[in-house]
Design a protein around this motif. Structure first.
Motif, PDB file in Angstrom:
ATOM      1  N   VAL A 122     -28.637  -2.041  25.348  1.00 36.90           N
ATOM      2  CA  VAL A 122     -28.367  -3.481  25.250  1.00 36.90           C
ATOM      3  C   VAL A 122     -29.346  -4.158  24.295  1.00 36.90           C
ATOM      4  N   ASN A 123     -30.637  -3.885  24.482  1.00 36.71           N
ATOM      5  CA  ASN A 123     -31.649  -4.565  23.673  1.00 36.71           C
ATOM      6  C   ASN A 123     -31.655  -4.069  22.224  1.00 36.71           C
ATOM      7  N   ALA A 124     -31.481  -2.761  22.036  1.00 38.45           N
ATOM      8  CA  ALA A 124     -31.431  -2.236  20.678  1.00 38.45           C
ATOM      9  C   ALA A 124     -30.188  -2.739  19.954  1.00 38.45           C
ATOM     10  N   GLY A 125     -29.058  -2.803  20.680  1.00 37.82           N
ATOM     11  CA  GLY A 125     -27.839  -3.335  20.071  1.00 37.82           C
ATOM     12  C   GLY A 125     -27.996  -4.789  19.670  1.00 37.82           C
ATOM     13  N   THR A 126     -28.647  -5.583  20.521  1.00 39.06           N
ATOM     14  CA  THR A 126     -28.894  -6.988  20.187  1.00 39.06           C
ATOM     15  C   THR A 126     -29.842  -7.110  19.008  1.00 39.06           C
ATOM     16  N   ALA A 127     -30.866  -6.241  18.962  1.00 41.99           N
ATOM     17  CA  ALA A 127     -31.805  -6.261  17.836  1.00 41.99           C
ATOM     18  C   ALA A 127     -31.097  -5.983  16.523  1.00 41.99           C
ATOM     19  N   PHE A 130     -29.599  -8.987  14.996  1.00 43.11           N
ATOM     20  CA  PHE A 130     -30.554  -9.899  14.368  1.00 43.11           C
ATOM     21  C   PHE A 130     -31.246  -9.282  13.151  1.00 43.11           C
ATOM     22  N   HIS A 131     -31.064  -7.983  12.928  1.00 45.81           N
ATOM     23  CA  HIS A 131     -31.856  -7.295  11.895  1.00 45.81           C
ATOM     24  C   HIS A 131     -31.613  -7.860  10.500  1.00 45.81           C
ATOM     25  N   LYS A 132     -30.369  -8.146  10.175  1.00 46.38           N
ATOM     26  CA  LYS A 132     -30.038  -8.600   8.824  1.00 46.38           C
ATOM     27  C   LYS A 132     -30.726  -9.910   8.473  1.00 46.38           C
ATOM     28  N   GLY A 133     -30.816 -10.833   9.434  1.00 44.42           N
ATOM     29  CA  GLY A 133     -31.367 -12.154   9.130  1.00 44.42           C
ATOM     30  C   GLY A 133     -32.856 -12.286   9.336  1.00 44.42           C
ATOM     31  N   GLN A 134     -33.495 -11.307   9.985  1.00 41.91           N
ATOM     32  CA  GLN A 134     -34.902 -11.472  10.339  1.00 41.91           C
ATOM     33  C   GLN A 134     -35.848 -11.359   9.157  1.00 41.91           C
ATOM     34  N   GLY A 135     -35.352 -10.835   8.020  1.00 44.25           N
ATOM     35  CA  GLY A 135     -36.223 -10.693   6.860  1.00 44.25           C
ATOM     36  C   GLY A 135     -36.552 -12.007   6.182  1.00 44.25           C
ATOM     37  N   HIS A 136     -35.654 -13.015   6.303  1.00 46.77           N
ATOM     38  CA  HIS A 136     -35.872 -14.281   5.605  1.00 46.77           C
ATOM     39  C   HIS A 136     -35.873 -15.499   6.526  1.00 46.77           C
ATOM     40  N   LEU A 138     -37.763 -16.823  10.018  1.00 48.41           N
ATOM     41  CA  LEU A 138     -38.797 -16.545  11.026  1.00 48.41           C
ATOM     42  C   LEU A 138     -38.269 -16.760  12.438  1.00 48.41           C
ATOM     43  N   ASN A 139     -37.351 -17.693  12.618  1.00 48.00           N
ATOM     44  CA  ASN A 139     -36.773 -17.929  13.936  1.00 48.00           C
ATOM     45  C   ASN A 139     -35.985 -16.708  14.410  1.00 48.00           C
ATOM     46  N   ILE A 140     -35.170 -16.141  13.522  1.00 48.21           N
ATOM     47  CA  ILE A 140     -34.415 -14.937  13.851  1.00 48.21           C
ATOM     48  C   ILE A 140     -35.362 -13.751  14.026  1.00 48.21           C
ATOM     49  N   ARG A 141     -36.434 -13.734  13.250  1.00 45.94           N
ATOM     50  CA  ARG A 141     -37.408 -12.652  13.403  1.00 45.94           C
ATOM     51  C   ARG A 141     -38.031 -12.658  14.798  1.00 45.94           C
ATOM     52  N   GLY A 142     -38.284 -13.864  15.328  1.00 49.74           N
ATOM     53  CA  GLY A 142     -38.815 -13.960  16.685  1.00 49.74           C
ATOM     54  C   GLY A 142     -37.849 -13.385  17.699  1.00 49.74           C
ATOM     55  N   ALA A 143     -36.556 -13.705  17.552  1.00 46.26           N
ATOM     56  CA  ALA A 143     -35.539 -13.151  18.453  1.00 46.26           C
ATOM     57  C   ALA A 143     -35.441 -11.640  18.289  1.00 46.26           C
ATOM     58  N   PHE A 144     -35.516 -11.173  17.053  1.00 47.20           N
ATOM     59  CA  PHE A 144     -35.461  -9.738  16.771  1.00 47.20           C
ATOM     60  C   PHE A 144     -36.611  -9.000  17.456  1.00 47.20           C
ATOM     61  N   LEU A 145     -37.824  -9.549  17.348  1.00 46.15           N
ATOM     62  CA  LEU A 145     -38.977  -8.905  17.971  1.00 46.15           C
ATOM     63  C   LEU A 145     -38.866  -8.900  19.493  1.00 46.15           C
ATOM     64  N   HIS A 146     -38.277  -9.949  20.060  1.00 44.80           N
ATOM     65  CA  HIS A 146     -38.055  -9.976  21.502  1.00 44.80           C
ATOM     66  C   HIS A 146     -37.206  -8.781  21.932  1.00 44.80           C
ATOM     67  N   MET A 147     -36.116  -8.553  21.209  1.00 43.48           N
ATOM     68  CA  MET A 147     -35.208  -7.476  21.577  1.00 43.48           C
ATOM     69  C   MET A 147     -35.828  -6.102  21.328  1.00 43.48           C
ATOM     70  N   VAL A 148     -36.560  -5.966  20.218  1.00 43.47           N
ATOM     71  CA  VAL A 148     -37.243  -4.703  19.942  1.00 43.47           C
ATOM     72  C   VAL A 148     -38.284  -4.417  21.020  1.00 43.47           C
ATOM     73  N   ALA A 149     -38.994  -5.458  21.451  1.00 43.26           N
ATOM     74  CA  ALA A 149     -40.003  -5.288  22.495  1.00 43.26           C
ATOM     75  C   ALA A 149     -39.365  -4.802  23.790  1.00 43.26           C
TER      76      ALA A 149
END
Length: 291
Positions: A122-127, A130-136, A138-149
């Motif tokens: 579930v968490n990896a799929g959600t990450a 968000f992966h495509k948008g997290q590079g540019h 920062l808000n999406i990057r925060g969500a991405f890191l939450h899911m990766v964590a």
């Protein structure tokens, strides 16, 4: 047409909410407080996703007479909030894991590992969403890191659980938890630093101020520039203001349009404001602001 928030937020919240309900049910069924506690931790992460989604929605709202840039700054606040959430969550995991070294708890068994495996998916799929948008963004990057964590913590549960059940090394579970938390903290620290910098109106790290200055000074008819300021309006939009001294006032409107296009195209600066000056004006120089 007004932009819309990334649909990954909606899917991320939905998938994780379903997983939380399943995790609480499994925890109550097998009498595992660890699963119930992890579900509460995941609930905090869903709250973090909701904050990021709400900020993304606010950022899409039209400007008003009072908020002439709209609510774009909300995405910076959301990124900062999510960074703090992650730091607190990982800190709590480290404290809890250290305590378990002196009071180890037996692994709950296969059902816990099964639920944790679902958590990885579930968490990896959600990450991935968000992966495509997290590079540019920062808000999406925060969500991405939450899911990766969360995926990392669940992976640690599965690995430590399997090895511990085979070897009875009860210390392995807290050790793996600490390792995962430290790895997440490294990424979170970068997120926190970048969010604080944007909140303090620092130049976004993707933009080279000297390159921007050189671009302006090299533009036809420009003699010099001063009072150059670059800052983030949101986690995706950048603004620039600058005073430019020209050698001529010929085709001034065309000059402003072309220079603005070059700055937007070369540096992805959405809002460009240029003040043109003529004559022998000498700007004041301050020690802490060379521009």
């Amino acid at each position: 047409m007004a932009p819309k928030p990334n649909p990954a937020f909606r899917w991320g919240i939905l998938l994780n909410s379903i997983y939380i309900v399943a995790e609480v049910g499994a925890g109550l069924a097998v009498g595992s407080l660890a699963l119930v506690a992890d579900a509460l931790h995941n609930l905090a992460d869903v709250l973090g996703l909701a904050i990021a989604w709400f900020a993304a929605w606010l950022a899409c709202k039209a400007p008003t007479l009072r908020r002439t840039y709209g609510y774009k700054g909300s995405s910076i606040m959301a990124a900062l909030t999510n960074a703090v959430f992650l730091l607190v969550a990982m800190g709590a995991i480290i404290v809890e894991s250290i305590g378990r070294f002196s009071h180890p708890e037996p692994v709950q068994g296969g059902i816990v590992m099964l639920v944790a495996t679902v958590g990885i998916l579930v968490n990896a799929g959600t990450a991935v969403l968000f992966h495509k948008g997290q590079g540019h963004d920062l808000n999406i990057r925060g969500a991405f890191l939450h899911m990766v964590a969360d995926a990392g913590v669940s992976l640690g549960v599965v690995i430590a659980g399997g090895v511990t059940m085979a070897t009875h090394w009860e210390w392995l579970d807290p050790a793996v938890s600490i390792l995962v938390a430290l790895v997440v903290l490294v990424g979170t620290w970068g997120l926190l630093r970048d969010a604080v910098n944007l909140a303090m109106a620092a130049v976004p790290k993707a933009i080279d101020t000297e390159a921007v200055r050189a671009c302006i000074n090299d533009f036809p008819s420009v003699m010099s520039c001063h009072d150059l300021h670059i800052w983030a309006l949101s986690t995706t939009d950048v603004a620039l203001t600058v005073h430019v001294m020209r050698a001529t006032d010929e085709a001034n409107d065309q000059f402003l349009e072309k220079l603005g296009e070059r700055l937007r195209g070369n540096f992805d600066i959405a809002h460009v404001t240029i003040q043109v000056e003529y004559g022998d004006y000498q700007p004041l120089r301050f020690k802490d602001n060379p521009y």
